[in-house]
Design a protein around this motif. Sequence first.
Motif, PDB file in Angstrom:
ATOM      1  N   PRO A 192       2.756  -0.938  14.026  1.00  0.00           N
ATOM      2  CA  PRO A 192       3.761  -1.417  14.986  1.00  0.00           C
ATOM      3  C   PRO A 192       5.141  -1.542  14.353  1.00  0.00           C
ATOM      4  O   PRO A 192       5.281  -1.775  13.148  1.00  0.00           O
ATOM      5  N   ASN A 193       6.160  -1.350  15.193  1.00  0.00           N
ATOM      6  CA  ASN A 193       7.560  -1.580  14.797  1.00  0.00           C
ATOM      7  C   ASN A 193       7.918  -0.791  13.537  1.00  0.00           C
ATOM      8  O   ASN A 193       8.469  -1.328  12.578  1.00  0.00           O
ATOM      9  N   ARG A 194       7.631   0.508  13.586  1.00  0.00           N
ATOM     10  CA  ARG A 194       7.817   1.335  12.400  1.00  0.00           C
ATOM     11  C   ARG A 194       8.311   2.714  12.825  1.00  0.00           C
ATOM     12  O   ARG A 194       7.868   3.263  13.830  1.00  0.00           O
ATOM     13  N   PRO A 195       9.248   3.332  12.064  1.00  0.00           N
ATOM     14  CA  PRO A 195       9.724   4.665  12.431  1.00  0.00           C
ATOM     15  C   PRO A 195       8.619   5.710  12.381  1.00  0.00           C
ATOM     16  O   PRO A 195       7.688   5.618  11.569  1.00  0.00           O
ATOM     17  N   GLY A 196       8.741   6.710  13.232  1.00  0.00           N
ATOM     18  CA  GLY A 196       7.728   7.756  13.277  1.00  0.00           C
ATOM     19  C   GLY A 196       7.603   8.519  11.973  1.00  0.00           C
ATOM     20  O   GLY A 196       6.508   9.004  11.644  1.00  0.00           O
ATOM     21  N   VAL A 197       8.701   8.657  11.213  1.00  0.00           N
ATOM     22  CA  VAL A 197       8.616   9.407   9.959  1.00  0.00           C
ATOM     23  C   VAL A 197       7.729   8.701   8.941  1.00  0.00           C
ATOM     24  O   VAL A 197       7.241   9.335   7.995  1.00  0.00           O
ATOM     25  N   TRP A 198       7.507   7.382   9.100  1.00  0.00           N
ATOM     26  CA  TRP A 198       6.645   6.646   8.195  1.00  0.00           C
ATOM     27  C   TRP A 198       5.248   6.426   8.774  1.00  0.00           C
ATOM     28  O   TRP A 198       4.450   5.697   8.178  1.00  0.00           O
ATOM     29  N   GLN A 199       4.924   7.032   9.902  1.00  0.00           N
ATOM     30  CA  GLN A 199       3.557   7.013  10.422  1.00  0.00           C
ATOM     31  C   GLN A 199       2.852   8.251   9.853  1.00  0.00           C
ATOM     32  O   GLN A 199       2.638   9.248  10.534  1.00  0.00           O
ATOM     33  N   THR A 200       2.507   8.171   8.590  1.00  0.00           N
ATOM     34  CA  THR A 200       2.104   9.334   7.797  1.00  0.00           C
ATOM     35  C   THR A 200       0.893  10.038   8.397  1.00  0.00           C
ATOM     36  O   THR A 200      -0.123   9.408   8.726  1.00  0.00           O
ATOM     37  N   LYS A 201       1.005  11.365   8.488  1.00  0.00           N
ATOM     38  CA  LYS A 201      -0.090  12.207   8.986  1.00  0.00           C
ATOM     39  C   LYS A 201      -0.811  12.884   7.818  1.00  0.00           C
ATOM     40  O   LYS A 201      -0.287  12.964   6.714  1.00  0.00           O
ATOM     41  N   TRP A 202      -2.046  13.340   8.100  1.00  0.00           N
ATOM     42  CA  TRP A 202      -2.861  14.070   7.113  1.00  0.00           C
ATOM     43  C   TRP A 202      -3.036  13.231   5.832  1.00  0.00           C
ATOM     44  O   TRP A 202      -2.797  13.698   4.724  1.00  0.00           O
ATOM     45  N   VAL A 203      -3.507  12.000   6.010  1.00  0.00           N
ATOM     46  CA  VAL A 203      -3.597  11.061   4.895  1.00  0.00           C
ATOM     47  C   VAL A 203      -4.683  11.522   3.929  1.00  0.00           C
ATOM     48  O   VAL A 203      -5.827  11.794   4.334  1.00  0.00           O
ATOM     49  N   ALA A 204      -4.367  11.591   2.642  1.00  0.00           N
ATOM     50  CA  ALA A 204      -5.305  11.979   1.600  1.00  0.00           C
ATOM     51  C   ALA A 204      -5.679  10.814   0.696  1.00  0.00           C
ATOM     52  O   ALA A 204      -6.826  10.741   0.236  1.00  0.00           O
ATOM     53  N   ARG A 205      -4.746   9.900   0.436  1.00  0.00           N
ATOM     54  CA  ARG A 205      -4.991   8.850  -0.543  1.00  0.00           C
ATOM     55  C   ARG A 205      -4.219   7.595  -0.163  1.00  0.00           C
ATOM     56  O   ARG A 205      -3.092   7.664   0.334  1.00  0.00           O
ATOM     57  N   MET A 206      -4.823   6.460  -0.432  1.00  0.00           N
ATOM     58  CA  MET A 206      -4.198   5.160  -0.256  1.00  0.00           C
ATOM     59  C   MET A 206      -4.290   4.408  -1.582  1.00  0.00           C
ATOM     60  O   MET A 206      -5.390   4.333  -2.167  1.00  0.00           O
ATOM     61  N   VAL A 225       0.845  -1.199   0.000  1.00  0.00           N
ATOM     62  CA  VAL A 225       0.000   0.000   0.000  1.00  0.00           C
ATOM     63  C   VAL A 225       0.870   1.233   0.000  1.00  0.00           C
ATOM     64  O   VAL A 225       1.819   1.338   0.800  1.00  0.00           O
ATOM     65  N   ARG A 226       0.559   2.162  -0.894  1.00  0.00           N
ATOM     66  CA  ARG A 226       1.219   3.468  -0.912  1.00  0.00           C
ATOM     67  C   ARG A 226       0.277   4.487  -0.285  1.00  0.00           C
ATOM     68  O   ARG A 226      -0.891   4.578  -0.665  1.00  0.00           O
ATOM     69  N   VAL A 227       0.798   5.263   0.637  1.00  0.00           N
ATOM     70  CA  VAL A 227       0.016   6.268   1.361  1.00  0.00           C
ATOM     71  C   VAL A 227       0.551   7.642   1.008  1.00  0.00           C
ATOM     72  O   VAL A 227       1.763   7.882   1.084  1.00  0.00           O
ATOM     73  N   VAL A 228      -0.357   8.554   0.630  1.00  0.00           N
ATOM     74  CA  VAL A 228       0.017   9.901   0.221  1.00  0.00           C
ATOM     75  C   VAL A 228      -0.599  10.891   1.190  1.00  0.00           C
ATOM     76  O   VAL A 228      -1.794  10.806   1.506  1.00  0.00           O
ATOM     77  N   SER A 229       0.218  11.847   1.652  1.00  0.00           N
ATOM     78  CA  SER A 229      -0.230  12.847   2.614  1.00  0.00           C
ATOM     79  C   SER A 229      -0.728  14.110   1.907  1.00  0.00           C
ATOM     80  O   SER A 229      -0.374  14.372   0.747  1.00  0.00           O
ATOM     81  N   MET A 230      -1.507  14.889   2.627  1.00  0.00           N
ATOM     82  CA  MET A 230      -1.969  16.171   2.111  1.00  0.00           C
ATOM     83  C   MET A 230      -0.928  17.266   2.277  1.00  0.00           C
ATOM     84  O   MET A 230      -1.113  18.373   1.739  1.00  0.00           O
ATOM     85  N   GLU A 231       0.139  17.021   3.028  1.00  0.00           N
ATOM     86  CA  GLU A 231       1.129  18.080   3.230  1.00  0.00           C
ATOM     87  C   GLU A 231       1.764  18.452   1.898  1.00  0.00           C
ATOM     88  O   GLU A 231       1.946  17.618   1.011  1.00  0.00           O
ATOM     89  N   ARG A 232       2.104  19.725   1.783  1.00  0.00           N
ATOM     90  CA  ARG A 232       2.557  20.254   0.508  1.00  0.00           C
ATOM     91  C   ARG A 232       4.040  20.039   0.267  1.00  0.00           C
ATOM     92  O   ARG A 232       4.500  20.131  -0.866  1.00  0.00           O
ATOM     93  N   ARG A 233       4.794  19.808   1.310  1.00  0.00           N
ATOM     94  CA  ARG A 233       6.235  19.610   1.153  1.00  0.00           C
ATOM     95  C   ARG A 233       6.707  18.648   2.237  1.00  0.00           C
ATOM     96  O   ARG A 233       6.077  18.513   3.273  1.00  0.00           O
ATOM     97  N   GLY A 234       7.831  18.026   1.972  1.00  0.00           N
ATOM     98  CA  GLY A 234       8.380  17.089   2.944  1.00  0.00           C
ATOM     99  C   GLY A 234       8.895  15.835   2.271  1.00  0.00           C
ATOM    100  O   GLY A 234       8.304  15.352   1.285  1.00  0.00           O
TER     101      GLY A 234
END
Length: 435
Positions: free
Chosen positions: A418-432, A368-377
Amino acid sequence: MEVMRTPRIPWPPRLPRLPEHRPTLPPLRLPSLRMRSLRMPSLRLRWLRLPSVSLPRPRLPKPPLPQFTGRLHEPRTATVIGRWLGVLIALCFLTGFLSHYVQRPPDWLAGALPSRPVWGYRLTQGVHVASGIAAIPLLFAKLWTVYPRLFVWPPVRSVRHALERLSIAVLVAATVFQLLTGLLNTVQWYPWPFSFVPVHFAVAWVVFGSLVLHIAVKYPDIRAHWSRTSPGTLELPAADGPDRRSLLAGVSAAVGAVTLTTVGQTVTPLKNLDLFAPRHPDHGEQGLPVNRSAAQAGMVGRDLSGYRLTVLGRDSYELTLDELAAMAQHTVRLPIACVEGWSKYADWSGVRVRDLVARAGGRPDALVRVVSMERRGAYRVMEMGGGYTEDPLTLLALRLNGQVLSLDHGFPARVIAPNRPGVWQTKWVARMEII
């Protein structure tokens, strides 16, 4: 009347050709010089003996060097401190190696990363940062012990000595760079033009390789001073033993103090001693620290009233926030662990990711690919392997600790696994996207 004509004279005038005449001279005969008559008398110099003169070898002029009177700048102290420092560097390297490949796995590994134990990344990254911070006072103590050897003369005595000095130069430079840049990363301060993650990972290999070379070159000295009863240790003055033990006790106390006052950002029972760590586990919205705020992600001021989650697959669909909340909700207790070293458990509530995947016609273990609503990052798009997707603890979370997610924590929806870095706990999810 007749005209007189002058005869034409050819010009240039032609002279008559004279016959060639070659004089013949008689051959010149020189008297033969016989060198036998010019023999020099032989000089016999056997009786003349010259004194043998030995020329001095050229040597570099010795510069004025500092004088060191401390008695603890000796191999036994260096061996003990180096032993502790080597363990911490090896531990930091191993956990950093794991952290790097969890953050940036190659294609062949992305789908095979395990989701259990749930505290795995919290443990490895916490040990990585704690061991790196603890190694800093040990590194300074080690340098204090051996720095008089930097002023030896001549600077290079043999091939082994040259290799030793080369390994020390590379090891010291790479280790200082690695520990100081890692420390600045924990406070998210990057005063350099390069990308931290790939450079930090590359220099880690330089540190590891130079450390192995240094141990190989210094192995005879290390073996001779490994313990109190080693031959090299017994040759040292016994009167230095109490001072050496006092120095080692002081270094141990410094390492312990640095560790106790920083490790509380990960080991929450010690959070009251967390004086110098950049994060406190209780400081932040909804009782949880915030690493990347909504303002940094460009989410402040955006209209989220018409939020719709898009799920792309065989049977693509969209869901409003109310429709997400109407689905089966599950609550899990999972830690969020960040690469800077802090982590904390929290209660998360939301929809299982595998339920969303199944509704779109995907397999439970689909990528699964998860895309955030954030504009940069750099982490606005992430991918989860099948091990995370099918795990019942992996949620698209809507609530944190019983409250609706705040904007800084990813409102309207975020991933928690679980068992995942915080940078990959994507916030502001827009699309999966089901791949």
